[in-house]
Design an enzyme around this catalytic site. Structure first.
Site, PDB file in Angstrom:
ATOM      1  N   GLY A 100       0.819  -1.212   0.000  1.00  0.00           N
ATOM      2  CA  GLY A 100       0.000   0.000   0.000  1.00  0.00           C
ATOM      3  C   GLY A 100       0.852   1.262   0.000  1.00  0.00           C
ATOM      4  O   GLY A 100       0.436   2.311  -0.516  1.00  0.00           O
ATOM      5  N   GLU A 123       2.750  -8.182  -1.769  1.00  0.00           N
ATOM      6  CA  GLU A 123       1.496  -8.753  -1.255  1.00  0.00           C
ATOM      7  C   GLU A 123       1.400 -10.255  -1.415  1.00  0.00           C
ATOM      8  O   GLU A 123       0.878 -10.948  -0.533  1.00  0.00           O
ATOM      9  CB  GLU A 123       0.293  -8.081  -1.933  1.00  0.00           C
TER      10      GLU A 123
END
Ligand code: 3H9
Length: 686
Positions: A100, A123
């Site tokens: 993020g 991720e």
């Protein structure tokens, strides 16, 4: 205050401060969202620099929040709001911009970074896909090929590489924020580049997606996230921006709640917790600036290379000049092969070798801070080494043994200054394998134990504290696994079926292939020693194989046959005959993959429960780390203890009871029962 705004003329500097790694927890997202609104509304502001306080830029979403339902403002909305800002935002990156954090940077019009920074979308390593536009914006900036590589492997990119491909707009050598403000002033005079959402994606070649799917599937070996990430990237290339964002979000939310994501989060936090055991909080380790390794065999040279990789000067000791010469050339071989594989440059290899001193004289160790003994696994030889070390080394030097199954207490018996002694169990090849079992003896001083953990940090290894017992944590569990694998053969399964089932479960190799690769002789020797202690190790087939000198690949045959110069395992008639002979009187069964896996994994978990109960391991997550980093247990299953808890301990006990009553596993799941009654393994530790 999580977000602070200061003004340098017409440039606003937004500084995010959420230690330790500026993760985007809910309050931070809200504060950043509010800052974006406020700065858009402020006519005196012409551009915005986004920087972070502390050791890093934003390390990503707050992984701790993934256990709870998502709360607004959601990260994709924040990212979209920053991208929509009327004034250009410039991300000023130091440390890591990950997940993020990198997605926020992609929302900015520009990205500048210090050369030591790195960026990435890791991720998939957490069992998810980027969830805030990473798979849709990155290919618009970096191209599809590079985005596929970064997103499906999760590997970060260092800032100079990112700058060379245009992902970073400028490298800033000195004061990052001052440099970013100067950069902002420069770009204000020019037309702004399009927002990434408005840029086109250049289509890859016709064969690209099929080839990428094959490569990703081959690497994934059961992991869900990498192929799902590839599917998101393909959508990004084939559909419009909004449709691709919606698909990515849907995929992210589906995976966020998956068993694999929960397992990978468990490992993520377990790895971090392992480096800082609470029982050593406040204990200051001994400072290590130089080291010595006794023994130039496979283990010793791997350890020496690992120490040199951490830039510690190393003295290598062998008993005579010829053995020393062989040891030094093995160390050189390790660095030469790193050069060949492109891992290090030739001048770095030369510098690593220059830091190795070779000697046969223990007097040369009078001033080293740490000695690691890695000689042959023979109690008397090791005891002799420690008597000599204790006589020449400083009293504040740490003396470690790398035994894998001898009792460290006995090795160190009678040495002067026993508080400086401990066990450090490396895994072969020691310069590659991440696991380090740290085994304190009764007299080991807390600072010396803490030094084991500090050393692991220096070497980039995962440290796990293990109590003294035969095989510590990992090899003790391995013994149970091997016995179970033999029980399977005695009751009708074949080596090939057992290996295939365990590969299907996610291990890189099955138990028989692994034994053939490593050699059956060491375990045979261990069993011999155990029998002299009155124990009765269970290996009726392996014992027969060793009696026929079938030691594995190195002797041309073990559990399988091998053609000369070929490592392909071939089912062996000789072995089938040996199994049939050993299996006389055993009940035979049909085995499918799932029941083979249960027969191997649940007894392993049972042994893990015993290991926790007798405090050979202090945390269930440590047992998981040992199996993952030392024995290839699939990371995405979270390690055996997590896997069993996720499966339901009652079901595990039921399955074990069934096979135990048939004589197909050692009985005694009392510790599992006790863990289940207490509500899980963590509650077992008092
Ligand atoms: C994501 O971003 C999803 C998005 O695409 C979409 C969302 C909608 N969260 O590693 P360290 C803690 S997924 C919470 O020892 P270092 C860590 O537990 C995320 N906590 O430091 C430890 O706590 P403690 C993608 C986190 O300097 C402390 O920080 N991002 C997070 O050796 C120090 O950690 C990643 O996967 C987090 N994201 O290394 C990046 N990260 O002290 C994960 C760390 O209590 N992080 N903590 O034990 C890292 O790779 C490293 O932490 C980093 C620093 C390289 C940044």
């Amino acid at each position: 205050m999580a977000v602070n705004i200061e003004y340098r003329g017409e440039i606003a500097v937004v500084t995010l401060d959420n230690p330790p790694v500026n993760a985007l927890s809910r309050a931070v997202r809200q504060a950043l969202f509010d800052a974006t609104e406020a700065l858009d509304a402020d006519p005196s502001v012409k551009a915005v620099v986004l920087a972070c306080a502390g050791r890093t830029f934003i390390a990503g979403a707050d992984v701790g929040e993934f256990e709870k339902p998502p709360e607004p403002p959601h990260l994709p909305d924040l990212v979209e709001r920053i991208e929509r800002a009327e004034k250009p935002w410039i991300a000023a990156i130091h440390g890591s911009a990950l997940g993020g954090g990198f997605e926020v940077a992609l929302a900015c019009r520009f990205r500048v970074a210090v050369p030591s920074a790195n960026i990435g979308l890791p991720e998939v390593r957490l069992g998810i896909v980027p969830g805030a536009g990473g798979t849709v914006r990155l290919p618009r900036l970096a191209g599809v090929e590079m985005a596929v590589d970064m997103v499906t492997t999760g590997k970060p990119l260092v800032a100079p590489e990112a700058a060379a491909t245009g992902v970073i707009d400028a490298l800033i050598e000195d004061d990052l924020v001052a440099g970013a403000v100067a950069f902002a002033r420069q770009v204000l005079g020019r037309p702004l580049p399009n927002r990434l959402r408005d840029r086109a994606i250049s289509a890859p070649s016709d064969t690209f997606w099929d080839a990428a799917a094959k490569a990703v599937a081959a690497r994934a070996r059961g992991e869900e996230a990498p192929p799902r990430a590839l599917a998101c990237l393909r959508r990004a290339a084939e559909q419009d921006f909004d449709a691709a964002i919606a698909f990515e979000r849907e995929t992210f939310l589906a995976l966020r709640g998956s068993a694999q994501a929960a397992a990978l989060r468990h490992v993520f936090f377990a790895e971090r917790a392992a480096t800082r055991p609470p029982e050593l909080a406040g204990t200051v380790p001994v400072s290590i600036r130089s080291a010595a390794v006794i023994g130039g065999g496979t283990m010793g040279v791997g350890i020496a290379a690992a120490l040199r990789d951490a830039n510690l000067p190393v003295t290598l000791v062998e008993r005579d000049a010829a053995a020393l010469g062989r040891g030094v050339s093995r160390v050189r071989g390790i660095f030469d092969s790193a050069v060949k594989r492109g891992r290090i440059a030739a001048d770095v290899a030369a510098e690593r070798m220059a830091g190795v001193t070779a000697t046969t004289d223990y007097a040369g160790l009078a001033d080293v801070d740490l000695v690691i003994e890695a000689v042959f696994e023979d109690l008397e030889v090791k005891r002799d080494v420690f008597q000599r070390l204790a006589a020449v080394c400083r009293y504040d030097a740490v003396l470690a043994t790398n035994t894998s199954y001898l009792d460290p207490e006995t090795i160190a018996e009678g040495i002067g200054g026993p508080e400086r002694f401990l066990g450090l169990h490396f895994f072969s090849p020691a310069h590659v394998m991440k696991l380090l079992e740290i085994v304190p003896a009764k007299a080991t001083a807390p600072e010396v134990l803490a030094t084991g953990f500090a050393l692991a940090r220096m070497l980039g290894k995962i440290p796990v504290r293990a109590g003294t017992c035969d095989g510590f944590i990992g090899n003790r569990m391995l013994k149970v696994t091997r016995a179970q694998a033999e029980r399977l053969l005695l009751s009708g399964a074949t080596p090939a079926a057992v290996d295939a089932a365990m590969r299907g479960f996610g291990l890189p190799m099955g138990p028989f292939e692994a034994q053939d690769l490593g050699g059956l002789d060491i375990a045979a020797l261990q069993r011999q020693t155990a029998r002299t202690r009155g124990e009765t190790p269970f290996a009726p087939i392996a014992d027969r194989l060793c009696a026929q000198e079938r030691f594995g690949q190195k002797s041309g045959g073990g559990w399988y046959d091998y053609a000369p110069g070929d490592r392909t395992p071939r089912p062996s008639d000789t072995v089938s005959a040996i199994i049939a002979e050993a299996a006389e009187g055993y009940p035979r069964r049909e085995w499918d993959e799932a029941s083979i896996v249960s027969m191997i994994v649940w007894p392993m978990v049972n042994e893990g429960a015993r290991i926790l109960e007798d405090k050979t391991a202090l945390r269930a997550s440590d047992v998981d780390l040992v199996k993952i980093h030392g024995y290839g247990f699939p990371r995405w299953r979270g390690g055996p203890m997590h896997y069993a808890e996720a499966h339901g301990l009652d079901r595990v006990i039921g399955a074990l009871d069934a096979v135990s009553s048939d004589g197909l596993a050692d009985p005694a799941c009392e510790f599992l029962l006790c863990a289940a009654a207490r509500g899980g393994f963590s509650a077992c530790i008092r």
